[in-house]
Design a protein around this motif. Structure first.
Motif, short mmCIF file in Angstrom:
data_model
loop_
_atom_site.label_atom_id
_atom_site.label_comp_id
_atom_site.label_asym_id
_atom_site.label_seq_id
_atom_site.Cartn_x
_atom_site.Cartn_y
_atom_site.Cartn_z
N VAL A 141 0.84 -1.19 0.00
CA VAL A 141 0.00 0.00 0.00
C VAL A 141 0.88 1.24 0.00
CG1 VAL A 141 -1.77 1.29 1.28
CG2 VAL A 141 -1.82 -1.22 1.25
N LEU A 142 0.60 2.15 -0.91
CA LEU A 142 1.26 3.45 -0.96
C LEU A 142 0.37 4.45 -0.23
CD1 LEU A 142 3.42 5.42 -2.14
CD2 LEU A 142 1.90 5.65 -4.10
N THR A 143 0.91 5.13 0.76
CA THR A 143 0.14 6.09 1.53
C THR A 143 0.73 7.47 1.35
OG1 THR A 143 -0.44 4.42 3.16
CG2 THR A 143 -0.67 6.70 3.85
N THR A 144 -0.12 8.45 1.09
CA THR A 144 0.30 9.82 0.89
C THR A 144 -0.79 10.76 1.39
OG1 THR A 144 1.21 11.39 -0.73
CG2 THR A 144 -0.58 9.97 -1.47
N THR A 145 -0.56 12.04 1.28
CA THR A 145 -1.56 13.03 1.64
C THR A 145 -2.19 13.58 0.36
OG1 THR A 145 0.09 14.78 1.70
CG2 THR A 145 -0.39 13.66 3.79
N PRO A 146 -3.34 14.24 0.45
CA PRO A 146 -4.00 14.73 -0.75
C PRO A 146 -3.20 15.74 -1.58
CG PRO A 146 -5.56 14.63 1.06
CD PRO A 146 -4.20 14.37 1.63
N ALA A 147 -2.40 16.59 -0.97
CA ALA A 147 -1.69 17.65 -1.71
C ALA A 147 -0.77 17.11 -2.80
CB ALA A 147 -0.92 18.54 -0.75
N PRO A 148 0.13 16.15 -2.55
CA PRO A 148 0.98 15.65 -3.62
C PRO A 148 0.19 14.98 -4.75
CG PRO A 148 1.88 14.99 -1.50
CD PRO A 148 0.53 15.59 -1.25
N VAL A 149 -0.88 14.29 -4.40
CA VAL A 149 -1.71 13.66 -5.43
C VAL A 149 -2.37 14.73 -6.29
CG1 VAL A 149 -3.70 12.16 -5.86
CG2 VAL A 149 -2.07 11.58 -4.07
N GLY A 150 -2.83 15.80 -5.67
CA GLY A 150 -3.42 16.91 -6.40
C GLY A 150 -2.44 17.54 -7.36
N HIS A 151 -1.20 17.73 -6.92
CA HIS A 151 -0.16 18.29 -7.78
C HIS A 151 0.14 17.36 -8.95
CE1 HIS A 151 0.69 21.71 -5.25
NE2 HIS A 151 0.86 20.93 -4.21
N LEU A 152 0.20 16.06 -8.70
CA LEU A 152 0.44 15.09 -9.76
C LEU A 152 -0.69 15.12 -10.79
CD1 LEU A 152 1.93 12.73 -11.11
CD2 LEU A 152 0.70 11.20 -9.55
N LEU A 153 -1.93 15.10 -10.32
CA LEU A 153 -3.07 15.12 -11.25
C LEU A 153 -3.10 16.41 -12.07
CD1 LEU A 153 -5.83 13.55 -8.99
CD2 LEU A 153 -4.59 12.48 -10.88
N GLN A 154 -2.77 17.54 -11.44
CA GLN A 154 -2.74 18.81 -12.17
C GLN A 154 -1.65 18.77 -13.24
OE1 GLN A 154 -4.91 21.17 -12.09
NE2 GLN A 154 -3.85 22.53 -13.48
N ALA A 155 -0.49 18.23 -12.92
CA ALA A 155 0.60 18.13 -13.91
C ALA A 155 0.22 17.22 -15.06
CB ALA A 155 1.88 17.64 -13.23
N ILE A 156 -0.50 16.15 -14.77
CA ILE A 156 -0.96 15.24 -15.83
C ILE A 156 -1.95 15.96 -16.73
CG2 ILE A 156 -2.31 13.15 -16.29
CD1 ILE A 156 -1.00 11.99 -13.71
N ARG A 157 -2.90 16.67 -16.12
CA ARG A 157 -3.92 17.38 -16.89
C ARG A 157 -3.32 18.46 -17.80
NH1 ARG A 157 -6.84 17.70 -11.67
NH2 ARG A 157 -8.26 15.94 -11.65
N THR A 158 -2.30 19.14 -17.31
CA THR A 158 -1.71 20.25 -18.06
C THR A 158 -0.54 19.82 -18.94
OG1 THR A 158 -0.26 20.86 -16.23
CG2 THR A 158 -2.42 21.96 -16.35
N GLY A 159 -0.16 18.55 -18.86
CA GLY A 159 0.96 18.06 -19.68
C GLY A 159 2.31 18.55 -19.22
N THR A 160 2.45 18.86 -17.94
CA THR A 160 3.71 19.38 -17.43
C THR A 160 4.46 18.40 -16.54
OG1 THR A 160 2.55 20.43 -15.59
CG2 THR A 160 2.91 21.77 -17.57
N VAL A 161 4.15 17.12 -16.64
CA VAL A 161 4.86 16.11 -15.87
C VAL A 161 6.29 16.03 -16.39
CG1 VAL A 161 4.99 13.66 -15.25
CG2 VAL A 161 2.76 14.78 -15.48
N THR A 162 7.25 16.06 -15.49
CA THR A 162 8.66 16.02 -15.87
C THR A 162 9.31 14.75 -15.34
OG1 THR A 162 9.32 17.26 -13.91
CG2 THR A 162 8.87 18.54 -15.91
N GLN A 163 10.45 14.41 -15.88
CA GLN A 163 11.21 13.26 -15.42
C GLN A 163 11.74 13.52 -14.01
OE1 GLN A 163 11.71 10.28 -16.93
NE2 GLN A 163 10.31 10.97 -18.53
N PRO A 164 11.81 12.48 -13.19
CA PRO A 164 12.35 12.67 -11.83
C PRO A 164 13.81 13.07 -11.88
CG PRO A 164 11.65 10.38 -12.18
CD PRO A 164 11.39 11.13 -13.44
N ARG A 165 14.23 13.84 -10.89
CA ARG A 165 15.64 14.23 -10.78
C ARG A 165 16.47 13.04 -10.35
NH1 ARG A 165 14.67 19.72 -7.39
NH2 ARG A 165 13.21 20.62 -8.87
N ARG A 166 17.68 12.97 -10.84
CA ARG A 166 18.57 11.87 -10.44
C ARG A 166 19.75 12.38 -9.70
NH1 ARG A 166 18.03 7.24 -14.78
NH2 ARG A 166 15.98 7.73 -15.45
#
Length: 67
Positions: free
Chosen positions: A42-67
């Motif tokens: 089970v992955l557990t998180t708070t609503p804020a990071p999920v909201g940011h992820l969904l907004q980035a998906i909707r707007t096409g601004t998802v970026t590659q993770p930093r390494r």
């Protein structure tokens, strides 16, 4: 003793009782995600990071993770 979560299947899972979907459970302070074919993980998180992820998906601004 912990209260069991009420899991909901993704609307994209195709319905039925198949084991190929994402499930979500929520509490007042957290969101819990799991794959139905691996319910012990089970992955557990708070609503804020999920909201940011969904907004980035909707707007096409998802970026590659930093390494």
């Amino acid at each position: 003793m912990s209260t069991p979560y009420t899991w909901q299947k993704s609307s994209f899972s195709g319905g039925g009782e198949g084991n190929a979907c994402v499930e979500l459970a929520s509490t007042p302070v957290a969101l819990h995600l799991r794959e139905s074919d691996a319910p012990g993980t089970v992955l557990t998180t708070t609503p804020a990071p999920v909201g940011h992820l969904l907004q980035a998906i909707r707007t096409g601004t998802v970026t590659q993770p930093r390494r």
